[in-house]
Scaffold this motif. Structure first.
Motif, PDB file in Angstrom:
ATOM      1  N   LYS A 165       0.833  -1.201   0.000  1.00 52.14           N
ATOM      2  CA  LYS A 165       0.000   0.000   0.000  1.00 52.14           C
ATOM      3  C   LYS A 165       0.870   1.255   0.000  1.00 52.14           C
ATOM      4  O   LYS A 165       0.651   2.197  -0.775  1.00 52.14           O
ATOM      5  N   THR A 223     -10.867  -1.449  13.402  1.00 54.71           N
ATOM      6  CA  THR A 223     -11.393  -2.017  14.651  1.00 54.71           C
ATOM      7  C   THR A 223     -12.528  -2.972  14.281  1.00 54.71           C
ATOM      8  O   THR A 223     -13.695  -2.702  14.578  1.00 54.71           O
ATOM      9  N   LYS A 239     -20.579  -3.581  12.411  1.00 56.99           N
ATOM     10  CA  LYS A 239     -19.639  -3.873  13.508  1.00 56.99           C
ATOM     11  C   LYS A 239     -19.846  -2.918  14.688  1.00 56.99           C
ATOM     12  O   LYS A 239     -19.695  -3.315  15.843  1.00 56.99           O
TER      13      LYS A 239
HETATM   14  N1  LIG Z   1     -14.530   3.488   6.559  1.00 54.53           N
HETATM   15  C1  LIG Z   1     -15.330   4.423   7.043  1.00 54.53           C
HETATM   16  O1  LIG Z   1     -16.211   4.932   6.356  1.00 54.53           O
HETATM   17  C2  LIG Z   1     -15.186   4.892   8.468  1.00 54.53           C
HETATM   18  C3  LIG Z   1     -15.864   6.051   8.878  1.00 54.53           C
HETATM   19  C4  LIG Z   1     -15.702   6.489  10.187  1.00 54.53           C
HETATM   20  C5  LIG Z   1     -14.907   5.761  11.066  1.00 54.53           C
HETATM   21  N2  LIG Z   1     -14.282   4.625  10.647  1.00 54.53           N
HETATM   22  C6  LIG Z   1     -13.417   3.921  11.600  1.00 54.53           C
HETATM   23  O2  LIG Z   1     -12.066   4.240  11.307  1.00 54.53           O
HETATM   24  C7  LIG Z   1     -11.223   3.108  11.551  1.00 54.53           C
HETATM   25  C8  LIG Z   1     -10.475   2.748  10.286  1.00 54.53           C
HETATM   26  O3  LIG Z   1     -11.410   2.338   9.310  1.00 54.53           O
HETATM   27  P1  LIG Z   1     -10.997   2.161   7.782  1.00 54.53           P
HETATM   28  O4  LIG Z   1     -12.246   1.859   7.043  1.00 54.53           O
HETATM   29  O5  LIG Z   1     -10.146   3.297   7.370  1.00 54.53           O
HETATM   30  O6  LIG Z   1     -10.083   0.827   7.897  1.00 54.53           O
HETATM   31  P2  LIG Z   1      -9.213   0.168   6.763  1.00 54.53           P
HETATM   32  O7  LIG Z   1      -9.278  -1.295   7.017  1.00 54.53           O
HETATM   33  O8  LIG Z   1      -9.569   0.709   5.429  1.00 54.53           O
HETATM   34  O9  LIG Z   1      -7.727   0.684   7.097  1.00 54.53           O
HETATM   35  C9  LIG Z   1      -7.001   0.332   8.216  1.00 54.53           C
HETATM   36  C10 LIG Z   1      -5.523   0.396   7.853  1.00 54.53           C
HETATM   37  O10 LIG Z   1      -4.751   0.223   9.027  1.00 54.53           O
HETATM   38  C11 LIG Z   1      -3.581  -0.496   8.683  1.00 54.53           C
HETATM   39  N3  LIG Z   1      -2.972  -1.047   9.898  1.00 54.53           N
HETATM   40  C12 LIG Z   1      -3.362  -2.085  10.663  1.00 54.53           C
HETATM   41  N4  LIG Z   1      -2.518  -2.262  11.698  1.00 54.53           N
HETATM   42  C13 LIG Z   1      -1.578  -1.298  11.595  1.00 54.53           C
HETATM   43  C14 LIG Z   1      -0.435  -0.946  12.360  1.00 54.53           C
HETATM   44  N5  LIG Z   1      -0.100  -1.629  13.457  1.00 54.53           N
HETATM   45  N6  LIG Z   1       0.326   0.087  11.969  1.00 54.53           N
HETATM   46  C15 LIG Z   1       0.008   0.776  10.857  1.00 54.53           C
HETATM   47  N7  LIG Z   1      -1.069   0.501  10.094  1.00 54.53           N
HETATM   48  C16 LIG Z   1      -1.843  -0.532  10.452  1.00 54.53           C
HETATM   49  C17 LIG Z   1      -4.089  -1.530   7.702  1.00 54.53           C
HETATM   50  O11 LIG Z   1      -3.027  -2.066   6.920  1.00 54.53           O
HETATM   51  C18 LIG Z   1      -5.072  -0.691   6.880  1.00 54.53           C
HETATM   52  O12 LIG Z   1      -4.451  -0.106   5.762  1.00 54.53           O
HETATM   53  C19 LIG Z   1     -12.146   2.008  12.065  1.00 54.53           C
HETATM   54  O13 LIG Z   1     -12.168   2.043  13.461  1.00 54.53           O
HETATM   55  C20 LIG Z   1     -13.506   2.415  11.524  1.00 54.53           C
HETATM   56  O14 LIG Z   1     -14.559   1.930  12.293  1.00 54.53           O
HETATM   57  C21 LIG Z   1     -14.385   4.185   9.365  1.00 54.53           C
END
Ligand SMILES: NC(=O)c1ccc[n+]([C@@H]2O[C@H](COP(=O)([O-])OP(=O)(O)OC[C@H]3O[C@@H](n4cnc5c(N)ncnc54)[C@H](O)[C@@H]3O)[C@@H](O)[C@H]2O)c1
Length: 439
Positions: A35, A86, A270
């Motif tokens: 990525k 999460t 979730k």
């Molecule tokens: N997707 C949405 O629309 C949205 C909206 C509001 C809030 N959220 C919240 O935001 C958070 C992230 O969601 P998302 O959809 O962006 O997730 P995502 O799965 O798209 O991205 C998470 C990223 O974190 C990286 N990651 C995991 N462990 C790591 C580490 N130790 N160090 C560095 N990077 C690491 C993963 O490789 C991945 O690229 C979640 O808690 C979600 O509930 C998401």
């Protein structure tokens, strides 16, 4: 000001890019080497309208950087955001392992005062868990004098409209417990405040709760309308009219009143489960939210049920066309998408599936593999189909050429999971039409 955003997914990448757009020096960090390599080359790993231009512009201006090595950049930062995933664990709790792993890395490498901000959606109390973990590890390293702060800054952006939501949000919620943290977060968000939106400061626990409560409210509206829609079908009312009638009451409002084939995505399912589970942990039962989830699970089967009813249960050997795989339009995210529930039921029933989506085919293929034929466009998907089902309301599905579809489909049946078509119009072309919450 220099900030790091850890986790470069839908939330982290959008937040990082938008902060950089406002002049902040941002480093986006991820453990996914592929990525980060792609992002360094200007390739955006997700589909999010408008994001590529902002990433490109700010990378060129050297305000936006990408790395897999958090320790090497940590001590240049004023603020570190945690924006990792999460997901649900097998019991429905929020799995905080990614969040705590980042907190450990911070604790084991920080050597100067930092503000650690949780942007991931996390159960109430998580920021305090992070604070305690960091304090313990710093003490173990002999850094008892090293001060740091934690804050909560939940994200409310919507995939598909994420840039606009981040740049001009309805509100920004920030949970803090010190004046220094409040000052730093005010400074960070000041450029956005010129747009007149509000930053609402509160205590950390209330901030964490606000995110869950907001998602729970939105999911409740959806399940409520789906319940009403199912009743409308049985009593001969039209939910489209009911929705309009209800929505014009200013106490109710128009948004999130659209019935459909259930909510999906990376957040609502979730987060609802996590909130139910948080409540159980403190001896309280969220009866309403349990019903919201139950209605949604039932609703995700509704398109399959409608198809089965139409064909009196005889589906084996049929070909069904699916338009829309992402959980909603304008995203490639298929996590918990109603389309997946539908397709799995169709495959189990011995149906051949021809599917098309403008952005989510790659993601769907990752989940469903080659059991499905992935079409090049809507007409390719509809070729020789016995029925067409629409689980996602992408704009390009709204005005198809029904004359062409009439010629290329084997049988003329349309099941509209988002009420985007007019049943009478389709009938005039000879199609049998089944919407949601209509006679
Ligand atoms: N997707 C949405 O629309 C949205 C909206 C509001 C809030 N959220 C919240 O935001 C958070 C992230 O969601 P998302 O959809 O962006 O997730 P995502 O799965 O798209 O991205 C998470 C990223 O974190 C990286 N990651 C995991 N462990 C790591 C580490 N130790 N160090 C560095 N990077 C690491 C993963 O490789 C991945 O690229 C979640 O808690 C979600 O509930 C998401």
């Amino acid at each position: 000001m220099k900030i790091a955003v850890v986790g470069t997914g839908y939330v982290g990448l959008v937040s990082g890019a938008c902060f950089a757009e406002m002049g902040v020096d941002v480093t986006c960090v991820d453990i996914d080497q592929q990525k980060i390599d792609s992002l360094k080359k200007g390739i955006i790993p997700i589909y999010e309208p408008g994001l590529n231009r902002i990433v490109e512009r700010n990378s060129e201006a050297e305000r936006l950087h990408f790395t897999t090595d958090l320790p090497s950049v940590l001590n240049e930062m004023d603020i570190v955001f945690i924006a990792v995933g999460t997901p649900s664990d097998e019991k429905g709790n929020a799995d905080l392992s990614q969040v705590m792993k980042v907190a450990e890395t911070i604790a084991d490498h920080m050597t100067h005062p930092l503000l650690i901000v949780t942007k991931s959606t996390v159960p109430v109390g998580t920021s305090y868990r992070i604070r305690d973990l960091v304090r313990q590890r710093l003490d173990k390293r002999g850094l008892t004098e090293l001060s740091f702060d934690v804050a909560s800054n939940p994200e409310f952006l919507k995939e598909g409209a994420a840039i606009n939501d981040f740049m001009s949000p309805d509100r920004v919620v920030v949970g803090v417990e010190s004046e220094e943290a409040k000052e730093l977060m005010s400074k960070l968000y000041r450029p956005f405040m010129l747009n007149n939106f509000r930053v609402i400061f509160m205590d950390i626990l209330s901030s964490e709760m606000t995110k869950y409560a907001s998602n729970a409210m939105l999911a409740t509206r959806i399940s409520f309308m789906n319940d009403i829609a199912n009743l409308c079908e049985r009593v001969g009312a039209d939910v489209n009219m009911v929705r309009r009638g209800m929505g014009s009451d200013s106490r109710i409002g128009r948004s999130f009143l659209y019935p459909g084939c259930g909510y999906g995505g990376s957040c609502f399912p979730k987060d609802i489960r996590a909130l139910i589970s948080v409540a159980e942990g403190v001896g309280y039962e969220m009866k309403l939210l349990k019903a919201v989830e139950e209605v949604n699970n039932q609703q995700k089967n509704i398109l399959f049920e409608k198809l089965k009813n139409h064909f009196d249960g005889e589906l084996k050997g049929m070909t069904v066309s699916i338009w829309g795989l992402s959980f909603k339009p304008e995203t490639d995210d298929v996590r918990d998408a109603p389309s997946l529930t539908l397709i799995r039921s169709l495959l189990d029933a011995g149906v051949t599936v021809r599917a098309y989506d403008p952005a989510a085919i790659r993601e769907a293929q990752r989940v469903l593999g080659d059991a499905v034929y992935y079409a090049n466009d809507i007409y390719d998907a509809a070729l020789n189909a016995d029925a067409l089902i629409v689980p996602t309301e992408w704009k390009e599905f709204r005005l198809p050429n029904w004359e062409v579809l009439k010629k290329i489909m084997h049988r003329l049946v349309v099941i509209d999971g988002r009420n985007i078509y007019n049943g009478a119009e389709l009938a005039s072309f000879g199609f049998a039409y089944h919407g949601i919450g209509q006679k």
